[in-house]
Design a protein around this motif. Structure first.
Motif, PDB file in Angstrom:
ATOM      1  N   PHE A  17       0.843  -1.198   0.000  1.00 21.65           N
ATOM      2  CA  PHE A  17       0.000   0.000   0.000  1.00 21.65           C
ATOM      3  C   PHE A  17       0.880   1.251   0.000  1.00 21.65           C
ATOM      4  CE2 PHE A  17      -4.336   1.234   0.355  1.00 21.65           C
ATOM      5  CZ  PHE A  17      -4.308   2.510   0.888  1.00 21.65           C
ATOM      6  N   GLY A  18       1.982   1.213   0.753  1.00 17.44           N
ATOM      7  CA  GLY A  18       2.879   2.354   0.781  1.00 17.44           C
ATOM      8  C   GLY A  18       3.537   2.607  -0.558  1.00 17.44           C
ATOM      9  N   MET A  19       3.847   1.533  -1.307  1.00 17.45           N
ATOM     10  CA  MET A  19       4.443   1.700  -2.636  1.00 17.45           C
ATOM     11  C   MET A  19       3.488   2.415  -3.577  1.00 17.45           C
ATOM     12  SD  MET A  19       6.281  -2.027  -3.023  1.00 17.45           S
ATOM     13  CE  MET A  19       6.860  -1.664  -4.664  1.00 17.45           C
ATOM     14  N   VAL A  20       2.188   2.079  -3.478  1.00 17.72           N
ATOM     15  CA  VAL A  20       1.223   2.744  -4.345  1.00 17.72           C
ATOM     16  C   VAL A  20       1.091   4.214  -3.985  1.00 17.72           C
ATOM     17  CG1 VAL A  20      -1.176   2.778  -5.070  1.00 17.72           C
ATOM     18  CG2 VAL A  20      -0.018   0.619  -4.729  1.00 17.72           C
ATOM     19  N   ILE A  21       1.058   4.527  -2.693  1.00 16.84           N
ATOM     20  CA  ILE A  21       0.961   5.924  -2.272  1.00 16.84           C
ATOM     21  C   ILE A  21       2.191   6.700  -2.731  1.00 16.84           C
ATOM     22  CG2 ILE A  21       0.788   7.445  -0.278  1.00 16.84           C
ATOM     23  CD1 ILE A  21      -1.732   5.870  -0.994  1.00 16.84           C
ATOM     24  N   ALA A  22       3.356   6.033  -2.667  1.00 17.69           N
ATOM     25  CA  ALA A  22       4.563   6.701  -3.145  1.00 17.69           C
ATOM     26  C   ALA A  22       4.491   6.980  -4.636  1.00 17.69           C
ATOM     27  CB  ALA A  22       5.790   5.844  -2.823  1.00 17.69           C
ATOM     28  N   ALA A  23       3.932   6.013  -5.384  1.00 26.26           N
ATOM     29  CA  ALA A  23       3.763   6.235  -6.821  1.00 26.26           C
ATOM     30  C   ALA A  23       2.797   7.364  -7.095  1.00 26.26           C
ATOM     31  CB  ALA A  23       3.276   4.946  -7.489  1.00 26.26           C
ATOM     32  N   LEU A  24       1.755   7.506  -6.270  1.00 20.84           N
ATOM     33  CA  LEU A  24       0.805   8.605  -6.435  1.00 20.84           C
ATOM     34  C   LEU A  24       1.485   9.942  -6.195  1.00 20.84           C
ATOM     35  CD1 LEU A  24      -2.046   9.659  -6.817  1.00 20.84           C
ATOM     36  CD2 LEU A  24      -2.454   9.288  -4.374  1.00 20.84           C
ATOM     37  N   ALA A  25       2.346   9.974  -5.173  1.00 17.17           N
ATOM     38  CA  ALA A  25       3.054  11.215  -4.918  1.00 17.17           C
ATOM     39  C   ALA A  25       3.972  11.590  -6.071  1.00 17.17           C
ATOM     40  CB  ALA A  25       3.871  11.086  -3.620  1.00 17.17           C
ATOM     41  N   GLN A  36       8.102   3.132 -14.013  1.00  6.64           N
ATOM     42  CA  GLN A  36       7.638   2.360 -12.871  1.00  6.64           C
ATOM     43  C   GLN A  36       7.164   0.961 -13.263  1.00  6.64           C
ATOM     44  OE1 GLN A  36       7.610   3.124  -9.599  1.00  6.64           O
ATOM     45  NE2 GLN A  36       8.824   4.919 -10.070  1.00  6.64           N
ATOM     46  N   VAL A  37       6.119   0.875 -14.112  1.00  5.06           N
ATOM     47  CA  VAL A  37       5.539  -0.398 -14.501  1.00  5.06           C
ATOM     48  C   VAL A  37       5.345  -0.402 -16.002  1.00  5.06           C
ATOM     49  CG1 VAL A  37       3.588  -1.958 -14.203  1.00  5.06           C
ATOM     50  CG2 VAL A  37       4.353  -0.561 -12.290  1.00  5.06           C
ATOM     51  N   ILE A  38       5.652  -1.502 -16.653  1.00  2.57           N
ATOM     52  CA  ILE A  38       5.470  -1.592 -18.100  1.00  2.57           C
ATOM     53  C   ILE A  38       4.042  -2.000 -18.387  1.00  2.57           C
ATOM     54  CG2 ILE A  38       6.223  -2.753 -20.197  1.00  2.57           C
ATOM     55  CD1 ILE A  38       8.922  -3.163 -18.898  1.00  2.57           C
ATOM     56  N   PRO A  39       3.242  -1.129 -19.008  1.00  2.00           N
ATOM     57  CA  PRO A  39       1.866  -1.485 -19.335  1.00  2.00           C
ATOM     58  C   PRO A  39       1.824  -2.427 -20.524  1.00  2.00           C
ATOM     59  CG  PRO A  39       2.374   0.698 -20.161  1.00  2.00           C
ATOM     60  CD  PRO A  39       3.587   0.237 -19.428  1.00  2.00           C
ATOM     61  N   PRO A  40       0.615  -2.902 -20.911  1.00  2.00           N
ATOM     62  CA  PRO A  40       0.515  -3.766 -22.086  1.00  2.00           C
ATOM     63  C   PRO A  40       1.160  -3.121 -23.293  1.00  2.00           C
ATOM     64  CG  PRO A  40      -1.562  -3.683 -20.920  1.00  2.00           C
ATOM     65  CD  PRO A  40      -0.660  -2.666 -20.283  1.00  2.00           C
ATOM     66  N   GLU A 601     -10.764   3.471  -4.308  1.00  2.00           N
ATOM     67  CA  GLU A 601      -9.738   2.784  -5.091  1.00  2.00           C
ATOM     68  C   GLU A 601      -8.979   3.799  -5.933  1.00  2.00           C
ATOM     69  OE1 GLU A 601     -10.511  -1.089  -6.871  1.00  2.00           O
ATOM     70  OE2 GLU A 601      -9.874  -0.264  -8.808  1.00  2.00           O
ATOM     71  N   ILE A 602      -7.658   3.722  -5.890  1.00  2.00           N
ATOM     72  CA  ILE A 602      -6.787   4.598  -6.671  1.00  2.00           C
ATOM     73  C   ILE A 602      -5.945   3.727  -7.598  1.00  2.00           C
ATOM     74  CG2 ILE A 602      -4.887   6.259  -6.588  1.00  2.00           C
ATOM     75  CD1 ILE A 602      -5.903   7.127  -3.856  1.00  2.00           C
ATOM     76  N   THR A 603      -5.935   4.070  -8.891  1.00  2.00           N
ATOM     77  CA  THR A 603      -5.194   3.305  -9.893  1.00  2.00           C
ATOM     78  C   THR A 603      -4.130   4.178 -10.528  1.00  2.00           C
ATOM     79  OG1 THR A 603      -7.161   1.993 -10.387  1.00  2.00           O
ATOM     80  CG2 THR A 603      -5.371   1.940 -11.997  1.00  2.00           C
ATOM     81  N   ILE A 604      -2.911   3.673 -10.590  1.00  2.00           N
ATOM     82  CA  ILE A 604      -1.800   4.344 -11.274  1.00  2.00           C
ATOM     83  C   ILE A 604      -1.160   3.322 -12.199  1.00  2.00           C
ATOM     84  CG2 ILE A 604       0.395   5.541 -11.031  1.00  2.00           C
ATOM     85  CD1 ILE A 604      -0.487   6.426  -8.278  1.00  2.00           C
ATOM     86  N   GLN A 605      -1.256   3.594 -13.502  1.00  2.00           N
ATOM     87  CA  GLN A 605      -0.801   2.642 -14.504  1.00  2.00           C
ATOM     88  C   GLN A 605      -1.443   1.286 -14.253  1.00  2.00           C
ATOM     89  OE1 GLN A 605       3.479   2.798 -14.917  1.00  2.00           O
ATOM     90  NE2 GLN A 605       3.392   4.711 -16.034  1.00  2.00           N
ATOM     91  N   GLN A 606      -0.676   0.258 -13.866  1.00  2.00           N
ATOM     92  CA  GLN A 606      -1.216  -1.081 -13.671  1.00  2.00           C
ATOM     93  C   GLN A 606      -1.345  -1.454 -12.203  1.00  2.00           C
ATOM     94  OE1 GLN A 606      -2.229  -2.675 -16.518  1.00  2.00           O
ATOM     95  NE2 GLN A 606      -1.580  -0.739 -17.419  1.00  2.00           N
ATOM     96  N   GLN A 641      -0.588  -5.553 -11.671  1.00  2.00           N
ATOM     97  CA  GLN A 641      -0.491  -6.332 -12.898  1.00  2.00           C
ATOM     98  C   GLN A 641       0.827  -6.042 -13.606  1.00  2.00           C
ATOM     99  OE1 GLN A 641      -3.782  -5.792 -15.552  1.00  2.00           O
ATOM    100  NE2 GLN A 641      -3.359  -7.655 -16.701  1.00  2.00           N
ATOM    101  N   PHE A 642       1.433  -7.093 -14.174  1.00  2.00           N
ATOM    102  CA  PHE A 642       2.733  -6.969 -14.831  1.00  2.00           C
ATOM    103  C   PHE A 642       2.633  -7.517 -16.253  1.00  2.00           C
ATOM    104  CE2 PHE A 642       3.312  -7.621 -10.325  1.00  2.00           C
ATOM    105  CZ  PHE A 642       4.228  -6.660  -9.954  1.00  2.00           C
ATOM    106  N   TRP A 643       3.325  -6.884 -17.165  1.00  2.00           N
ATOM    107  CA  TRP A 643       3.471  -7.367 -18.536  1.00  2.00           C
ATOM    108  C   TRP A 643       4.957  -7.510 -18.833  1.00  2.00           C
ATOM    109  CZ3 TRP A 643      -0.763  -8.266 -21.778  1.00  2.00           C
ATOM    110  CH2 TRP A 643      -1.992  -7.858 -21.269  1.00  2.00           C
TER     111      TRP A 643
END
Length: 644
Positions: A17-25, A36-40, A601-606, A641-643
């Motif tokens: 959860f902390g990693m997602v909040i850090a990504a939001l920041a 950060q994350v490779i999307p499709p 719910e908060i979504t950043i990339q995947q 999710q990872f691609w």
């Protein structure tokens, strides 16, 4: 799970959860977020310093990236051919898309304002943990649950049990657990391995069609879900799926969750496994699919000295082998054949401490084979589908044919369905007319007739549904009525073996609501239902209502890439008193209740991080007599999710 294990799980969830909040920041710095994350592959944004991808061409098997001729610091000649570095990086993005594995036919949906269909993303974003969480939103459905996640769940439709049927990839799920009295335990249906749920409201019954998860890309698709919360709830999921170069398909996944309630019980753990191997070649598709679910639940206590719900340990195994020619939604002829088996093994140990375990339930194994052959023809607005289903249980065989015809045009849809269901010796016929004379006006009418060879009602039972909708702006205002007919309600003996069936005279449910966007990205979903006529309050509330307010935004003005999402919802559910017959002129009562729930719910990339609160106001309430529902269940977690 030990306390030390639970602490480790909570720490893992907090780290995620902390990693997602850090990504939001870091979202305010797009260049840092880029890696950060490779999307499709078909959604990868290429930095301007390399080259803007002007177009994306899709061929039958390959997603290819086209680069126009242009002067570029990396070096591009007049023909548009990039140097070796850029050519290699573009080639790495190529991703083959293989033909989809076969799927069961989906009938035309007859709904106003909402199709009652959830795809894979919508399923997880809805916050539903069991199938009943989705069915609670359907007019005419009154759900019964007695605990959190693991205890059994069931529901009535049009005031009677047994009117909800569930199909997975075209195979009807039939109750093998002797404790349920022929009713399928809705809590035992896993949502996590599904890619689609479709609810078809008939006049006399509700048909739920589930489609298992399939993959089409050769790029590996993996995902992990972690969640934790109150009542010692811990949930883990893992997925992997990939298509190979020659059409082969490999998929597998698992879910493990556990709960703990030292005061009431009804807790335990469950491990579910899923796997699929498949292959497509030309118009043909072959696949083998299987699931295995092991569940262990402790005894659930009830207040007022009522008989507790006994403990249960069991394993449910389901699998099939399928061959298909073309897809059911293609023009022309299609065909499918399925051989399946569904087995239930209970290993609960019978003892004097658990005297209410059914004698025919403990230490038993029941297996049911089912063979399904289906085919159809589609041409323009016409669709014709024929299904033959043969099942066997305890040496008895049952053949059930189904025939459906549909006409779907711009202004109206007509659907007719006939079935001879051998399992309960009933014949069913149904006709639906769905008209759309104006863009802002829609009306639906359906009539269904059911006749049983085992019933004293020689003329059978006729049910009807009528609904009209008017669109005001973007909101649909709907109103309608359901007529269930004179029926026996059945009894949810899976909750208490003293519950008795009752005969209800012809009753009518009148309902109304609104659904749709009310302002920008804010939408509302409100439904109010009132029953009139006989059988008032028996196994269903006389008055029932639910409302949900949802904010669903991508905030494109701030994040034009579309890789940010926010969903926030608040809902309230009300139901009046419900009566449960236990003898002649004797009933137990579940007092009416009002329950509030929230979700964010908060979504950043995947990556999606969520937190949800059920029964936020900590109300003390029952849906079935004696079973006190949990107070304020707080659950939070991450889906990643990872691609590649």
């Amino acid at each position: 799970m030990t306390n030390a294990g639970a602490i480790r799980v909570r720490r893992l969830a907090l780290v995620g959860f902390g990693m997602v909040i850090a990504a939001l920041a870091g979202a305010v710095r797009p260049l840092e977020l880029q890696a950060q994350v490779i999307p499709p592959p078909d959604t990868i944004p290429v930095r301007d310093s390399l080259r803007r991808l002007d177009s994306l061409r899709t061929t039958r098997d390959t997603v290819a990236i086209a680069i126009p001729p242009r002067a570029d610091p990396l070096g591009t000649d007049s023909s548009g051919r990039a140097d070796i570095r850029l050519r290699d990086s573009v080639a790495a993005l190529a991703d083959s898309i293989k033909p989809a594995l076969a799927t069961a036919p989906s009938p035309t949906q007859h709904e106003i304002g909402s199709a009652l269909v959830w795809d894979r993303d919508a399923l997880f974003a809805s916050g539903a943990h069991t199938l009943l969480d989705l069915l609670d939103q359907v007019p005419g459905v009154s759900g019964l649950r007695v605990g959190w996640l693991l205890p059994p769940e069931t529901a009535t439709y049009n005031g009677a049990f047994g009117r909800i049927r569930v199909f997975l990839d075209g195979v009807e799920l039939l109750a093998n657990n002797p404790r349920t009295g022929g009713l399928y335990d809705l809590s035992s249906i896993d949502l996590w391995p599904l890619e689609r749920v479709q609810v078809e409201r008939g006049a006399g019954e509700l048909r739920v069609r589930l489609r298992s998860w399939r993959v089409q890309r050769t790029t590996p698709d993996t995902r992990t879900d972690v969640a934790t919360g109150q009542y010692r709830t811990n949930i883990f999921r893992g997925y992997f799926g990939r298509r190979l170069a020659h059409g082969e398909s490999i998929q597998f996944g698992f879910q493990q969750f556990s709960t703990g309630d030292p005061q009431r019980g009804g807790d335990g753990d469950q491990l579910s496994l899923m796997g699929r191997l498949g292959w497509t070649t030309g118009n043909w598709s072959f696949d083998v699919y299987g699931t295995r679910r092991r569940r262990s639940v402790t005894q659930l206590k009830r207040r007022d000295q009522l008989t507790p719900l006994p403990a249960m340990d069991g394993v449910q195994q389901f699998g099939y082998l399928r061959a298909g020619y073309r897809q059911p939604d293609t023009v022309g002829i299609w065909f499918q054949a399925i051989v399946s088996n569904d087995a239930f093994v209970e290993t609960t140990e019978f003892s004097p401490a658990t005297p209410n375990i059914p004698a025919d339930s403990a230490d038993t194994t029941r297996s049911r084979a089912q063979y399904v052959v289906s085919g159809g023809w589609n041409r323009g607005p016409f669709r014709l589908t024929a299904i033959g289903r043969y099942s066997s249980l305890d040496g008895e065989g049952y053949f059930s044919p189904v025939l459906r015809g549909e006409l779907d045009s711009r202004w109206a849809s007509i659907s007719a369905r006939a079935e001879r269901r051998a399992e309960d010796s009933t014949t069913r016929a149904e006709v639906v007319v769905d008209t759309r004379p104006l863009p802002w006006l829609s009306a639906i009418g359906s009539v269904g007739h059911m006749r049983s060879d085992n019933s004293d009602a020689g003329g059978g039972v006729t049910a009807a549904r009528g609904e009209i909708g008017v669109r005001v702006g973007r909101i649909w205002l709907t109103g309608g009525a359901l007529r269930g007919g004179d029926v026996s309600t059945g009894a949810p003996i899976v909750l208490d073996r003293t519950f008795q069936p009752a005969f209800t005279a012809d009753a009518i449910a009148v309902y109304g609501g609104l659904r749709g966007p009310v302002w920008r990205d804010v939408s509302a979903d409100v439904l109010v239902t009132t029953w009139t006529g006989g059988g008032g309050g028996i196994y269903r509330p006389q008055h029932q209502a639910h409302g949900n307010l949802l904010l669903d935004t991508r905030w494109l003005s701030r994040f034009p890439s579309g890789q940010f999402g926010l969903r926030a919802s608040a809902g309230v559910a009300y139901r009046s008193d419900v009566f449960f017959p236990v003898g002649p002129e004797v009933s137990l009562q579940a007092v009416g209740s009002t329950v509030v729930s929230m979700r964010l719910e908060i979504t950043i990339q995947q990556v999606a991080a969520f937190i949800e609160s059920r029964n936020t106001m900590a109300a003390e309430y029952e849906l079935a007599p004696g079973y006190v529902m949990p107070r304020n269940v707080l659950l939070y977690g991450v889906r990643w999710q990872f691609w590649n």
